[in-house]
Design a protein around this motif. Structure first.
Motif, PDB file in Angstrom:
ATOM      1  N   LEU A   1      -5.002   4.432  -4.540  1.00 25.31           N
ATOM      2  CA  LEU A   1      -6.333   4.289  -3.991  1.00 25.31           C
ATOM      3  C   LEU A   1      -6.656   5.540  -2.878  1.00 25.31           C
ATOM      4  CD1 LEU A   1      -6.389   0.370  -3.391  1.00 25.31           C
ATOM      5  CD2 LEU A   1      -7.995   1.713  -4.743  1.00 25.31           C
ATOM      6  N   GLU A   2      -5.565   5.753  -2.130  1.00 24.46           N
ATOM      7  CA  GLU A   2      -5.806   6.730  -1.058  1.00 24.46           C
ATOM      8  C   GLU A   2      -6.094   8.152  -1.820  1.00 24.46           C
ATOM      9  OE1 GLU A   2      -5.346   6.949   1.907  1.00 24.46           O
ATOM     10  OE2 GLU A   2      -3.685   5.557   2.728  1.00 24.46           O
TER      11      GLU A   2
ATOM     12  N   LYS B   1     -10.010   0.100  -0.729  1.00 28.45           N
ATOM     13  CA  LYS B   1      -9.033   0.623  -0.214  1.00 28.45           C
ATOM     14  C   LYS B   1      -8.442   0.085   1.115  1.00 28.45           C
ATOM     15  CE  LYS B   1      -8.744   4.557   1.991  1.00 28.45           C
ATOM     16  NZ  LYS B   1      -8.760   5.531   2.589  1.00 28.45           N
ATOM     17  N   SER B   2      -9.302  -0.527   2.109  1.00 31.99           N
ATOM     18  CA  SER B   2      -8.973  -0.955   3.155  1.00 31.99           C
ATOM     19  C   SER B   2      -8.443  -2.241   3.295  1.00 31.99           C
ATOM     20  CB  SER B   2     -10.179  -0.899   4.522  1.00 31.99           C
ATOM     21  OG  SER B   2     -10.681   0.378   4.425  1.00 31.99           O
TER      22      SER B   2
ATOM     23  N   LEU C   1      -5.026  -2.030   1.633  1.00 35.78           N
ATOM     24  CA  LEU C   1      -3.892  -1.606   2.535  1.00 35.78           C
ATOM     25  C   LEU C   1      -3.738  -2.564   3.663  1.00 35.78           C
ATOM     26  CD1 LEU C   1      -5.059   2.170   3.063  1.00 35.78           C
ATOM     27  CD2 LEU C   1      -3.278   1.437   1.640  1.00 35.78           C
TER      28      LEU C   1
ATOM     29  N   GLY D   1      -9.801   7.961  -3.140  1.00 38.87           N
ATOM     30  CA  GLY D   1     -10.958   8.354  -1.903  1.00 38.87           C
ATOM     31  C   GLY D   1     -10.933   9.608  -1.686  1.00 38.87           C
TER      32      GLY D   1
ATOM     33  N   ALA E   1      -1.474   1.615  -3.634  1.00 40.33           N
ATOM     34  CA  ALA E   1      -1.802   2.352  -2.384  1.00 40.33           C
ATOM     35  C   ALA E   1      -2.239   3.743  -2.428  1.00 40.33           C
ATOM     36  CB  ALA E   1      -0.988   1.674  -0.935  1.00 40.33           C
TER      37      ALA E   1
ATOM     38  N   PHE F   1     -13.723   2.739  -0.439  1.00 38.88           N
ATOM     39  CA  PHE F   1     -13.223   2.850   0.725  1.00 38.88           C
ATOM     40  C   PHE F   1     -12.878   1.307   1.270  1.00 38.88           C
ATOM     41  CE2 PHE F   1     -13.668   7.360   0.651  1.00 38.88           C
ATOM     42  CZ  PHE F   1     -12.534   7.842   1.700  1.00 38.88           C
TER      43      PHE F   1
END
Length: 376
Positions: free
Chosen positions: A32-33, A89-90, A93, A36, A29, A86
């Motif tokens: 990925l954050e 990523k969403s 998450l 982004g 996570a 994104f």
């Protein structure tokens, strides 16, 4: 470290294994954050700078691989790639949040089961010495506090520390001096606030635990003796006794809830100050707007993630301090030893039951309840 050892010993083997999985997912996570936020600079540069390949040679290789597309096509492709990152990523998450919830509430159910089983298997003397309302409190509100304010806070703390560390590292890559400023100011803001409030939070946690137990006790006393209290007209007496602990408990929760909101306001102000400093420094040392805008954009994007993360880190530290008494209580209750000196062997009745010279004294008592009793 001692409190962390207690928490680790409280959790069963099944959830210790799950904790490793959560740790790995937290690293993914974080990656990925960071990806982004890191894509913001090349995307902004692509919009305002025709010589982007000089700054990012890797993009030149990508452009050659796809047949040297025009500037407009590169911008569209970059925007589509940013949106895809994104979206992925969403989704990830959301899955990560589900696994965390599964972990937290699984521990809650498991601890309630273990503690209830522990209480039922302790000797009768234990239940004579302990008020049942306090046992009910431990099985309900204290386990809720442990799963939410202890386990939940640790997960938030670990995840947000990873994110802040990764984003600060990213900012060091783009602008080391600005990253040092943000790191220094944010750290001072967090630790000064934590230092000021930690003693209050622990004291509030101890008082909440005490009043919660007595609140349940007074409710039990009133509801279990409704016939007698109605005959004697003592309803108001029991209500007043209940309200002493009810409103004291509410007052403590008001204080704790209010204090938990302050870090967000404090860190938002600090964040605006940091962004203002970064803009001023970038404008002073850079010659062109093309150089300033991408740096400001990545710092702004990172700040929108770093300072909320810092807020969650500070709130988690506050929750851990507030719930430290809960950890000690749950650890103590689960590790109580069965003090029985007899075995639960079945008694066989054949002809007669004779009790000869029987004496009994309650634990912690100086007088015998039964003395030299003989029954046939």
């Amino acid at each position: 470290m001692k409190i962390l050892k207690k928490i680790w010993s409280i959790i069963s083997v099944k959830y210790k294994k799950m904790a490793i999985t959560i740790f790995i997912l937290s690293i993914l996570a974080t990656a990925l954050e960071t990806l982004g936020i890191g894509l913001v600079v090349p995307t902004i540069t692509l919009l305002i700078d025709d010589n982007i390949f000089d700054k990012y040679p890797l993009l030149l290789k990508v452009s050659v691989y796809f047949g040297n597309p025009s500037q407009s096509k590169l911008i569209i492709s970059g925007a589509v790639f940013l949106v895809l990152v994104f979206i992925i990523k969403s989704i990830f998450l959301a899955f990560f949040a589900w696994r965390q919830s599964n972990f937290i509430y699984g521990i809650k159910a498991d601890l309630s089961h273990k503690l209830f089983k522990k209480y039922l298997n302790l000797p009768y003397e234990f239940h004579l010495e302990r008020n049942s309302s306090h046992l009910i409190r431990n099985l309900t509100s204290e386990i809720n506090q442990f799963s939410g304010n202890v386990i939940g806070s640790i997960l938030i703390l670990a995840n947000e520390v990873f994110v802040v560390f990764a984003l600060i590292s990213l900012l060091f890559y783009f602008e080391p001096f600005g990253a040092i400023i943000i790191l220094t100011i944010a750290s001072l803001a967090m630790f000064s606030f934590q230092f000021i409030t930690k003693s209050r939070l622990k004291a509030w946690g101890e008082k909440r635990q005490k009043h919660e137990g007595f609140k349940i006790q007074k409710a039990q006393e009133g509801l279990s003796g409704t016939k007698d209290l109605k005959l004697m007209g003592k309803e108001n007496y029991f209500v007043e006794n209940f309200d002493i602990h009810n409103f004291n408990n509410a007052l403590i929760e008001i204080k704790q809830s209010t204090l938990s909101q302050i870090p967000r306001l404090w860190l938002e102000t600090v964040g605006v100050v940091c962004i203002g400093i970064i803009i001023s420094i970038s404008a002073y040392f850079s010659n062109t707007t093309k150089e300033v805008i991408p740096i400001i954009a990545v710092f702004a994007a990172a700040a929108f993630r770093i300072f909320p993360s810092s807020n969650r880190i500070l709130s988690s530290l506050q929750s851990l301090k507030y719930a430290s008494v809960v950890t000690n209580l749950v650890y103590k209750e689960l590790n109580q030893q069965d003090i029985r000196t007899y075995k639960n062997t079945p008694i066989k009745f054949k002809q007669n039951i004779n009790l000869d010279n029987i004496s009994y004294m309650y634990p912690n008592s100086s007088k015998y309840a039964l003395s030299s009793i003989n029954l046939t």
